[in-house]
Design a protein around this motif. Structure first.
Motif, mmCIF file in Angstrom:
data_model
loop_
_atom_site.group_PDB
_atom_site.id
_atom_site.type_symbol
_atom_site.label_atom_id
_atom_site.label_comp_id
_atom_site.label_asym_id
_atom_site.label_seq_id
_atom_site.Cartn_x
_atom_site.Cartn_y
_atom_site.Cartn_z
ATOM 1 N N UNK A 1 0.853 -1.186 0.000
ATOM 2 C CA UNK A 1 0.000 0.000 0.000
ATOM 3 C C UNK A 1 0.893 1.241 0.000
ATOM 4 N N UNK A 2 0.641 2.149 -0.926
ATOM 5 C CA UNK A 2 1.373 3.405 -0.998
ATOM 6 C C UNK A 2 0.502 4.521 -0.436
ATOM 7 N N UNK A 3 1.064 5.308 0.465
ATOM 8 C CA UNK A 3 0.362 6.435 1.056
ATOM 9 C C UNK A 3 1.041 7.728 0.651
ATOM 10 N N UNK A 4 0.241 8.709 0.285
ATOM 11 C CA UNK A 4 0.780 10.025 -0.060
ATOM 12 C C UNK A 4 0.416 10.997 1.060
ATOM 13 N N UNK A 5 1.405 11.587 1.683
ATOM 14 C CA UNK A 5 1.179 12.517 2.777
ATOM 15 C C UNK A 5 0.936 13.926 2.240
ATOM 16 N N UNK A 6 0.084 14.665 2.945
ATOM 17 C CA UNK A 6 -0.240 16.042 2.563
ATOM 18 C C UNK A 6 0.473 16.992 3.519
ATOM 19 N N UNK A 7 1.235 17.942 3.017
ATOM 20 C CA UNK A 7 1.971 18.870 3.896
ATOM 21 C C UNK A 7 1.050 19.966 4.442
ATOM 22 N N UNK A 8 0.187 19.582 5.368
ATOM 23 C CA UNK A 8 -0.799 20.507 5.920
ATOM 24 C C UNK A 8 -0.532 20.673 7.415
ATOM 25 N N UNK A 9 -0.231 21.873 7.849
ATOM 26 C CA UNK A 9 0.113 22.105 9.254
ATOM 27 C C UNK A 9 -1.050 22.626 10.076
ATOM 28 N N UNK A 10 -1.994 23.342 9.434
ATOM 29 C CA UNK A 10 -3.116 23.863 10.194
ATOM 30 C C UNK A 10 -4.323 24.044 9.291
ATOM 31 N N UNK A 11 -5.480 24.160 9.904
ATOM 32 C CA UNK A 11 -6.715 24.480 9.195
ATOM 33 C C UNK A 11 -7.422 25.589 9.966
ATOM 34 N N UNK A 12 -8.368 26.228 9.289
ATOM 35 C CA UNK A 12 -9.270 27.178 9.949
ATOM 36 C C UNK A 12 -10.557 26.405 10.187
ATOM 37 N N UNK A 13 -10.816 26.052 11.431
ATOM 38 C CA UNK A 13 -11.956 25.175 11.676
ATOM 39 C C UNK A 13 -12.460 25.236 13.094
ATOM 40 N N UNK A 14 -13.529 24.488 13.329
ATOM 41 C CA UNK A 14 -14.148 24.432 14.639
ATOM 42 C C UNK A 14 -15.651 24.288 14.507
ATOM 43 N N UNK A 15 -16.388 24.849 15.462
ATOM 44 C CA UNK A 15 -17.829 24.685 15.454
ATOM 45 C C UNK A 15 -18.583 25.936 15.855
ATOM 46 N N UNK A 16 -19.762 26.107 15.256
ATOM 47 C CA UNK A 16 -20.729 27.121 15.672
ATOM 48 C C UNK A 16 -21.911 26.405 16.301
ATOM 49 N N UNK A 17 -22.398 26.901 17.435
ATOM 50 C CA UNK A 17 -23.530 26.299 18.116
ATOM 51 C C UNK A 17 -24.713 27.269 18.097
ATOM 52 N N UNK A 18 -25.846 26.774 17.585
ATOM 53 C CA UNK A 18 -27.079 27.558 17.532
ATOM 54 C C UNK A 18 -28.088 26.947 18.504
ATOM 55 N N UNK A 19 -28.666 27.781 19.361
ATOM 56 C CA UNK A 19 -29.613 27.278 20.356
ATOM 57 C C UNK A 19 -30.936 26.901 19.688
ATOM 58 N N UNK A 20 -31.795 26.253 20.462
ATOM 59 C CA UNK A 20 -33.036 25.668 19.933
ATOM 60 C C UNK A 20 -33.847 26.665 19.102
#
Length: 256
Positions: free
Chosen positions: A1-20
């Motif tokens: 199996x050959x795997x290709x690595x991605x040179x990614x150090x960070x992302x802009x991400x997370x979560x937004x929470x909306x109330x009921x």
């Protein structure tokens, strides 16, 4: 199996929470917004019913919320611009989106890291619209009695939908969304209550359920036909023939 690595150090991400009170407007906005973002954006929304227990952070304890999960590969400023329509769609009571190292990507969903009793049922969806939101929330939204901790709708597409040279045995490439229902960890509800409630939800969204799915999202398998739906028919036949050739005694007896 050959795997290709991605040179990614960070992302802009997370979560937004909306109330009921803001779940519907936020979900309707997401269904429109998700059709406008580039493939560098990955997102999902989940209806989450947090139990009123000490293990849940106080800000979420006992709440019923819509959790928007978001990740963007690129400059933080561009990620902020792309997410802005969702931040403006409805009030949030928690905004946890920002730059994070790739080692922290698991915190976006923040799934349990310890084993425990679980029940789930999954499927893939054709393109969803505002009518889908109406039917879905009528059966799983505020004021409904469902034994599920979370019901998530995840947007896929992008490279996942691209045809691969020579074909693959991966099912569900052309369905752009997945849906999964995750039950409360109460085993006595696994046999009847959860299947019955999931059937009720499914009955309302049948026009949007794809005929093909992926085995990773299928969850509980109730029939041979359902099992086979996790692959394109030609791939399933090819896999079945391979299995007959190399495992005639069904040592690895997964599936009906």
């Amino acid at each position: 199996m050959d795997l290709e690595l991605v040179p990614l150090t960070h992302v802009y991400g997370g979560g937004l929470f909306f109330d009921t009170a803001h779940i519907e407007e936020a979900m309707r906005a997401w269904v429109d917004w998700v059709h406008t973002v580039p493939d560098t954006v990955t997102s999902s929304v989940a209806l989450v019913r947090f139990p009123p227990i000490d293990e849940v952070p106080e800000a979420l304890r006992g709440k019923f919320v819509l959790h928007l999960r978001f990740a963007f590969v690129g400059a933080d400023e561009e990620g902020e611009r792309l997410l802005a329509p969702m931040r403006e769609a409805a009030p949030t009571f928690l905004d946890l989106v920002g730059e994070m190292p790739t080692s922290a990507i698991g915190s976006i969903h923040n799934d349990a890291d310890q084993p425990g009793p679980a029940w789930d049922r999954g499927m893939q969806l054709e393109d969803i619209d505002q009518e889908f939101v109406t039917e879905f929330l009528a059966r799983a939204g505020a004021g409904t009695d469902v034994p599920f901790i979370a019901i998530e709708i995840r947007h896929i597409g992008g490279a996942a939908s691209a045809e691969q040279h020579g074909g693959t045995a991966i099912g569900g490439r052309q369905a752009p969304f997945t849906l999964v229902m995750i039950g409360v960890p109460v085993p006595e509800l696994f046999a009847e209550a959860m299947p019955q409630k999931s059937d009720y939800i499914v009955a309302g969204i049948l026009p949007w359920i794809a005929s093909e799915t992926n085995i990773n999202f299928l969850g509980h398998v109730a029939s041979t036909q359902q099992f086979a739906s996790a692959w394109p028919s030609d791939a399933f036949d090819r896999l079945a023939n391979t299995r007959t050739t190399w495992d005639p005694d069904r040592m690895f007896a997964y599936g009906p």
